[in-house]
Every structure is written in structure tokens, then in C-alpha cells.
Design a protein around this motif. Structure first.
Motif, PDB file in Angstrom:
ATOM      1  N   ALA A  50      14.362  19.961  30.945  1.00 55.18           N
ATOM      2  CA  ALA A  50      13.546  18.817  30.548  1.00 55.18           C
ATOM      3  C   ALA A  50      13.547  17.786  31.658  1.00 55.18           C
ATOM      4  CB  ALA A  50      14.074  18.197  29.258  1.00 55.18           C
ATOM      5  N   ILE A  51      12.510  16.948  31.644  1.00 59.63           N
ATOM      6  CA  ILE A  51      12.365  15.924  32.677  1.00 59.63           C
ATOM      7  C   ILE A  51      11.845  14.659  32.024  1.00 59.63           C
ATOM      8  CG2 ILE A  51      10.021  16.697  33.281  1.00 59.63           C
ATOM      9  CD1 ILE A  51      10.803  16.093  36.239  1.00 59.63           C
ATOM     10  N   SER A  52      12.350  13.532  32.490  1.00 60.35           N
ATOM     11  CA  SER A  52      11.961  12.243  31.928  1.00 60.35           C
ATOM     12  C   SER A  52      10.547  11.860  32.333  1.00 60.35           C
ATOM     13  CB  SER A  52      12.943  11.165  32.395  1.00 60.35           C
ATOM     14  OG  SER A  52      12.898  11.050  33.808  1.00 60.35           O
ATOM     15  N   VAL A  59      17.318  17.531  32.930  1.00 59.13           N
ATOM     16  CA  VAL A  59      18.387  18.210  32.202  1.00 59.13           C
ATOM     17  C   VAL A  59      18.074  19.700  32.264  1.00 59.13           C
ATOM     18  CG1 VAL A  59      19.598  18.453  30.009  1.00 59.13           C
ATOM     19  CG2 VAL A  59      18.599  16.236  30.642  1.00 59.13           C
ATOM     20  N   VAL A  60      19.069  20.491  32.615  1.00 60.11           N
ATOM     21  CA  VAL A  60      18.848  21.925  32.793  1.00 60.11           C
ATOM     22  C   VAL A  60      19.945  22.701  32.062  1.00 60.11           C
ATOM     23  CG1 VAL A  60      18.598  23.784  34.476  1.00 60.11           C
ATOM     24  CG2 VAL A  60      17.770  21.498  35.033  1.00 60.11           C
ATOM     25  N   THR A  69      14.360  24.875  38.542  1.00 58.28           N
ATOM     26  CA  THR A  69      14.126  23.463  38.821  1.00 58.28           C
ATOM     27  C   THR A  69      12.879  23.004  38.085  1.00 58.28           C
ATOM     28  OG1 THR A  69      15.089  23.696  41.040  1.00 58.28           O
ATOM     29  CG2 THR A  69      13.749  21.732  40.612  1.00 58.28           C
ATOM     30  N   ILE A  70      13.005  21.897  37.378  1.00 57.81           N
ATOM     31  CA  ILE A  70      11.845  21.325  36.692  1.00 57.81           C
ATOM     32  C   ILE A  70      11.357  20.120  37.482  1.00 57.81           C
ATOM     33  CG2 ILE A  70      13.304  19.880  35.187  1.00 57.81           C
ATOM     34  CD1 ILE A  70      11.166  20.308  32.987  1.00 57.81           C
ATOM     35  N   SER A  71      10.048  19.976  37.549  1.00 57.53           N
ATOM     36  CA  SER A  71       9.454  18.832  38.235  1.00 57.53           C
ATOM     37  C   SER A  71       8.140  18.489  37.552  1.00 57.53           C
ATOM     38  CB  SER A  71       9.228  19.143  39.716  1.00 57.53           C
ATOM     39  OG  SER A  71       8.331  20.228  39.866  1.00 57.53           O
ATOM     40  N   ARG A  72       7.595  17.349  37.907  1.00 55.00           N
ATOM     41  CA  ARG A  72       6.328  16.949  37.298  1.00 55.00           C
ATOM     42  C   ARG A  72       5.489  16.178  38.299  1.00 55.00           C
ATOM     43  NH1 ARG A  72       7.572  13.587  32.171  1.00 55.00           N
ATOM     44  NH2 ARG A  72       5.313  13.195  32.200  1.00 55.00           N
ATOM     45  N   ASP A  73       4.186  16.214  38.074  1.00 55.64           N
ATOM     46  CA  ASP A  73       3.229  15.464  38.872  1.00 55.64           C
ATOM     47  C   ASP A  73       2.381  14.665  37.890  1.00 55.64           C
ATOM     48  OD1 ASP A  73       1.123  14.496  40.390  1.00 55.64           O
ATOM     49  OD2 ASP A  73       0.968  16.291  41.603  1.00 55.64           O
ATOM     50  N   ASN A  74       2.693  13.397  37.737  1.00 60.76           N
ATOM     51  CA  ASN A  74       1.986  12.597  36.743  1.00 60.76           C
ATOM     52  C   ASN A  74       0.522  12.360  37.120  1.00 60.76           C
ATOM     53  OD1 ASN A  74       4.256  12.467  35.152  1.00 60.76           O
ATOM     54  ND2 ASN A  74       4.753  10.344  35.641  1.00 60.76           N
ATOM     55  N   TYR A  80       6.171  21.484  36.043  1.00 59.99           N
ATOM     56  CA  TYR A  80       6.427  22.780  36.657  1.00 59.99           C
ATOM     57  C   TYR A  80       7.846  23.267  36.335  1.00 59.99           C
ATOM     58  CZ  TYR A  80       2.447  21.333  39.502  1.00 59.99           C
ATOM     59  OH  TYR A  80       1.217  20.898  39.925  1.00 59.99           O
ATOM     60  N   LEU A  81       8.013  24.570  36.379  1.00 61.63           N
ATOM     61  CA  LEU A  81       9.340  25.168  36.302  1.00 61.63           C
ATOM     62  C   LEU A  81       9.429  26.214  37.409  1.00 61.63           C
ATOM     63  CD1 LEU A  81      12.029  25.183  34.705  1.00 61.63           C
ATOM     64  CD2 LEU A  81      11.121  27.168  33.463  1.00 61.63           C
ATOM     65  N   GLN A  82      10.171  25.883  38.446  1.00 66.33           N
ATOM     66  CA  GLN A  82      10.411  26.831  39.528  1.00 66.33           C
ATOM     67  C   GLN A  82      11.611  27.680  39.159  1.00 66.33           C
ATOM     68  OE1 GLN A  82       8.685  27.347  42.522  1.00 66.33           O
ATOM     69  NE2 GLN A  82      10.060  29.112  42.711  1.00 66.33           N
TER      70      GLN A  82
END
Length: 123
Positions: A50-52, A59-60, A69-74, A80-82
Motif C-alpha cells: 500500500a502507498i499513502s 507498506v509492504v 515495490t509500490i509507487s504512484r503517479d498522481n 504501480y507494483l514492480q
């Protein structure tokens, strides 16, 4: 109408990588925590990552730490989940989810869920 659309699943050999994406529509993406869950055949759905809202907190799940790895592009309304060094145990349907807080997301009680994308890892 809120829509979460996952993409990027597929069939890969163990040790390889996949990058899942989830594009959100119909909500103000930047005010939602985002996350990924998975469900393997015959098992309950489980939390993965999860990502804030801002992306500054992640949190992984312990079993995927160092590999996922989780990331986001607002700006693109996308999370994303790599997934690296994939293992056969990672085989599951992966679901994207959006919740008002990070705690809601990690607890599995999010407001919104995608339809899922299949990830299959062969040995």
C-alpha cells in the motif's frame, strides 16, 4: 462512477519481473491511499502493498519485501507494483484497491476494487 483498471499481468518464469499498473477514474486520485492485494487459488485474498496519498509512505508484506515495490503517479492517476525475482508462490490474481486512508487500504476494507489481473509464475 469509480473505475480501477489493472494491467500488466501475465505468465513469466521464476526469477523474472512484471510491472502491474492500475489506472483510476471517477475519483480524486490524490486523496486516496492505494494498494494491491492478491488471491491465489483456494486461498483468501491477502494484502501485498500500500502507498499513502502523497506516496511518501509505503507498506509492504514481509514475504515480498525487497522484491516488490509500490509507487504512484498522481498526475497520471496510476499506481504501480514492480515485482522482481518472482516465485511460483506469487501466482495469484492481483487486485488494485483505493481507500480513504492507508489503514483502510491495508486492512482490506477499501471503498473501491478493480477486477484483477492474473499473474502466473512458472518454475
Amino acid at each position: 462512477q469509480v473505475r480501477l483498471a489493472e494491467a500488466g499481468g501475465g505468465l513469466v518464469q521464476a526469477g523474472n519481473s512484471l510491472r502491474l499498473s492500475c489506472e483510476a477514474a471517477g475519483l480524486t486520485f490524490s486523496i486516496f491511499g492505494m494498494g494491491w492485494f492478491r488471491q491465489a487459488p483456494g486461498k483468501e485474498r491477502e494484502f501485498v502493498a500500500a502507498i499513502s496519498r502523497s506516496g511518501d509512505t509505503t507498506v509492504v508484506k514481509d514475504s515480498v519485501k525487497g522484491r516488490f515495490t509500490i509507487s504512484r503517479d498522481n498526475a497520471e492517476n496510476t499506481v504501480y507494483l514492480q515485482m522482481n525475482s518472482l516465485k511460483p508462490d506469487d501466482t495469484a490474481i492481483y487486485y488494485c484497491t483505493a481507500g480513504r486512508t492507508l489503514a483502510v487500504v491495508t486492512g482490506g476494507s477499501s471503498d473501491y476494487w478493480g477486477q484483477g489481473t492474473q499473474v502466473t509464475v512458472s518454475s
